[in-house]
Enzyme design. Sequence first.
Site, mmCIF file in Angstrom:
data_model
loop_
_atom_site.group_PDB
_atom_site.id
_atom_site.type_symbol
_atom_site.label_atom_id
_atom_site.label_comp_id
_atom_site.label_asym_id
_atom_site.label_seq_id
_atom_site.Cartn_x
_atom_site.Cartn_y
_atom_site.Cartn_z
ATOM 1 N N ASP A 14 27.012 36.237 37.755
ATOM 2 C CA ASP A 14 28.352 36.542 38.240
ATOM 3 C C ASP A 14 28.869 37.750 37.467
ATOM 4 O OD1 ASP A 14 30.917 36.024 39.548
ATOM 5 O OD2 ASP A 14 31.631 35.379 37.591
ATOM 6 N N SER A 15 29.961 38.327 37.957
ATOM 7 C CA SER A 15 30.572 39.434 37.230
ATOM 8 C C SER A 15 31.200 38.975 35.913
ATOM 9 C CB SER A 15 31.638 40.095 38.101
ATOM 10 O OG SER A 15 32.600 39.132 38.493
ATOM 11 N N TYR A 46 33.945 42.912 39.720
ATOM 12 C CA TYR A 46 33.206 43.647 40.743
ATOM 13 C C TYR A 46 34.067 43.879 41.990
ATOM 14 C CZ TYR A 46 28.624 42.848 38.448
ATOM 15 O OH TYR A 46 27.551 42.840 37.605
ATOM 16 N N GLY A 47 35.079 43.041 42.157
ATOM 17 C CA GLY A 47 35.811 42.979 43.422
ATOM 18 C C GLY A 47 36.535 44.240 43.843
ATOM 19 N N CYS A 77 28.674 34.931 42.840
ATOM 20 C CA CYS A 77 29.803 35.856 42.893
ATOM 21 C C CYS A 77 29.905 36.287 44.350
ATOM 22 C CB CYS A 77 29.496 37.046 41.990
ATOM 23 S SG CYS A 77 30.634 38.437 42.147
ATOM 24 N N ASN A 78 31.073 36.081 44.935
ATOM 25 C CA ASN A 78 31.222 36.431 46.343
ATOM 26 C C ASN A 78 31.041 37.930 46.587
ATOM 27 O OD1 ASN A 78 32.407 34.065 48.203
ATOM 28 N ND2 ASN A 78 33.027 33.739 46.094
ATOM 29 N N THR A 79 31.608 38.741 45.669
ATOM 30 C CA THR A 79 31.503 40.182 45.852
ATOM 31 C C THR A 79 30.041 40.634 45.801
ATOM 32 O OG1 THR A 79 33.670 40.487 44.825
ATOM 33 C CG2 THR A 79 32.244 42.408 44.969
ATOM 34 N N GLU A 156 42.811 34.165 35.346
ATOM 35 C CA GLU A 156 42.351 34.432 33.973
ATOM 36 C C GLU A 156 43.509 34.407 32.980
ATOM 37 O OE1 GLU A 156 39.478 37.537 33.552
ATOM 38 O OE2 GLU A 156 38.086 36.407 34.810
ATOM 39 N N CYS A 188 36.174 33.516 46.615
ATOM 40 C CA CYS A 188 36.042 34.160 45.306
ATOM 41 C C CYS A 188 35.885 33.031 44.315
ATOM 42 C CB CYS A 188 37.293 34.984 44.990
ATOM 43 S SG CYS A 188 37.341 35.603 43.281
ATOM 44 N N THR A 189 34.941 33.159 43.390
ATOM 45 C CA THR A 189 34.613 32.020 42.536
ATOM 46 C C THR A 189 35.748 31.622 41.593
ATOM 47 O OG1 THR A 189 33.481 33.570 41.096
ATOM 48 C CG2 THR A 189 32.116 32.263 42.577
ATOM 49 N N HIS A 190 36.747 32.497 41.426
ATOM 50 C CA HIS A 190 37.902 32.100 40.615
ATOM 51 C C HIS A 190 38.846 31.163 41.373
ATOM 52 C CE1 HIS A 190 36.898 35.390 37.862
ATOM 53 N NE2 HIS A 190 37.770 34.897 37.026
#
Lengths: 289, 289
Positions: A14-15, A46-47, A77-79, A156, A188-190
Site C-alpha cells: 500500500d502507499s 498515491y491518490g 491500495c485502491n489507487t 490520519e 479507499c483503504t482508509h
Amino acid sequence: MAKTGSNAPIGVFDSGVGGLTVAREIMRQLPEERMVYFGDTARLPYGTKSQNTVIRFSRQIVRFLKTKEVKAIVIACNTATACALEEIQKEQELPVIGVIDAAARVAGDVTENNRIGVVGTTATIGSGMYEKALKQYNEKAQVYGKACPLLVSLAEEGWLHDTITEEVVSRYLKDLQYKSIDTLILGCTHYPLLRSTFRKVAGENVTLVNPAYEVAMELRSLLQERALSCDKDVEQAGKKYEFFVSDAAEKFCELANSILPYDIETVQQINIEDFETEDFREETTCKKM
Amino acid sequence: MAKTGSNAPIGVFDSGVGGLTVAREIMRQLPEERMVYFGDTARLPYGTKSQNTVIRFSRQIVRFLKTKEVKAIVIACNTATACALEEIQKEQELPVIGVIDAAARVAGDVTENNRIGVVGTTATIGSGMYEKALKQYNEKAQVYGKACPLLVSLAEEGWLHDTITEEVVSRYLKDLQYKSIDTLILGCTHYPLLRSTFRKVAGENVTLVNPAYEVAMELRSLLQERALSCDKDVEQAGKKYEFFVSDAAEKFCELANSILPYDIETVQQINIEDFETEDFREETTCKKM
C-alpha cells in the site's frame, strides 16, 4: 524464477498505512498465512499522483516483494490497483490481485436498483476502474464516482467520529444521494476507518461495500484454486508477519498499532528507490492552457 | 565548480505547489531575476515525513538544481527548511536560504507581548526550528506551535473561503488563542492561500507573518550583499522562469496557474530519483512499544 512454495508468505503493499485494513482482514480470514507488508510511507499518498508515477512506484515495490519470495501479491491500495494492477499482472507470473475487482463483483450483485456510488481518491475515481469492473458483473449498473481527497487526512488526523468529518462526508456524498444510490463502495483503504460516519450520513438503506473484506475472501479462493494455501501442519520458518516501510518506522507503528488487532513488534525501513526497474521515462510538457 | 555569474537563475524548490507562493513573491519583489523552480509532486507532501527522508529528497533536488547552474537556492518549503536547511548549507558553497529565518526575525520584532504562535505541518512544528530561530532574535519570545495537518489538503481542494475550513482553522487555533498570542506565523507555504480565513478566525489584533513575503526580502538583501543581483542591462539568455516537477506536469499546471499571476507556459517532468546522492542509509527498527 524458482517456483515459490505454498508455505511462502503473501506480499501485501500500500502507499502507507491504509492497506493495513486489508492486512487486518487477511489476518482474520486466513490466520494460517504468513505475510510481508510494505507501506510506501516516504512517497504517500498515491491518490493525488499520476498513473505513470503510481505504476513506477508499484513496479519497484513488486521487485522488492519478490526478494522476499512471496507466493502471491495483494495490491492493498485502491489507487495502485486502479492505476497499476493491469500492468503488473501482465509483467508477473505470480498471482497478483487488487482491491477493486472483488468489491465490484459484490456491489454489482447486492444492488437492487443498479445505482452504485463509489468514493475514493482523485486518482482512483479518475481512472474509472470501478465502473469498468462493475459493468463486467452487472451490465445495468449505473456507477457514480466521487473523489474525496480530504478523507485520508481526516482519518490520519484521527478525527474518526467528529462533527467536522461528518460535515465533509455529507458534502462529498450529496451528489451521490441525489442519484438515489442503494450501494456505496468505500473505494479507499482508509475509509473503513470512517465507516460509522459513512453509515450515519448515507443512512441505513445504503449497503456499504468494504473492498478490504472482499479481497481477503478473493485471496482465500485464489490460494485454494492454485493449491497455494499454507500447509497448517508444517512448522513455519521465519516470522509470521513482516513489515517494511520507506520512511521512518516509528511513525508507521503509531498508526499501525491503532488499526491492527495486535501491536507490531518490528518494522524495517528500506530505500525503495533501490528497487528501480528499467522504466519507460518520459519528459512531458504542459502547454499553455 | 565554476563560479556561477550574477545573471544565473535562482533555484527555488518545494515539495509541490505551495512554494509557488514564495516564487510569486520573488517575481513581484525581484522582477529582473530568472528562476528555476522544482516541485517534488511525485513525493509530496513532506510535512508528514521524517527528517532523514526530507534531507535525502532535498539533497537530490539541490543536485538537480545545480545542473541548472543556479546562483543561489531558496528552500521554499517550511518542512524542508526545518528538516534539511542546516545540512544543505553545510554541504554547499553557494548561498542557500530557507523560509524560516526571515519570518522568525520579523515575528520576533513585531510582537508586543512576546507571545508568538506558529502553525505548520507536523514535521515543521515537531522540528522546533521556528522556536530556535525566534529565540535568536527575541530571547523573551514565548513560542506556541500547532501542527495543522488538514490545511494543505483543504487548500489543495480549493476550499479557501469555506465554512468547513473556517471550522478546522478555529479548532487548530483554539489552543494558541488561549495563550493570548499577538503574532502568528503562517509556517507552511500553503497557508497564505488561506490567509483570509486565518484573519477571520484569529481576529484583527493578531499580526499574521507570511514567510513567503519575508524570504523574498531576505533574498534581495543577500543578492545585493554578495554582488549577485541580476544585471538589468544585460540581455538574458534562456527562459526567464523554468518549472520542473517529478510527477505529471498537467496536474501541477492547474494549481500553479491559480497561484501565480500569469499562466505557466511549460512544465517539464523529470525523474528526481536519478539525482540520488551517496547518502547515509540506515535500516531502522521499531521496537515493540
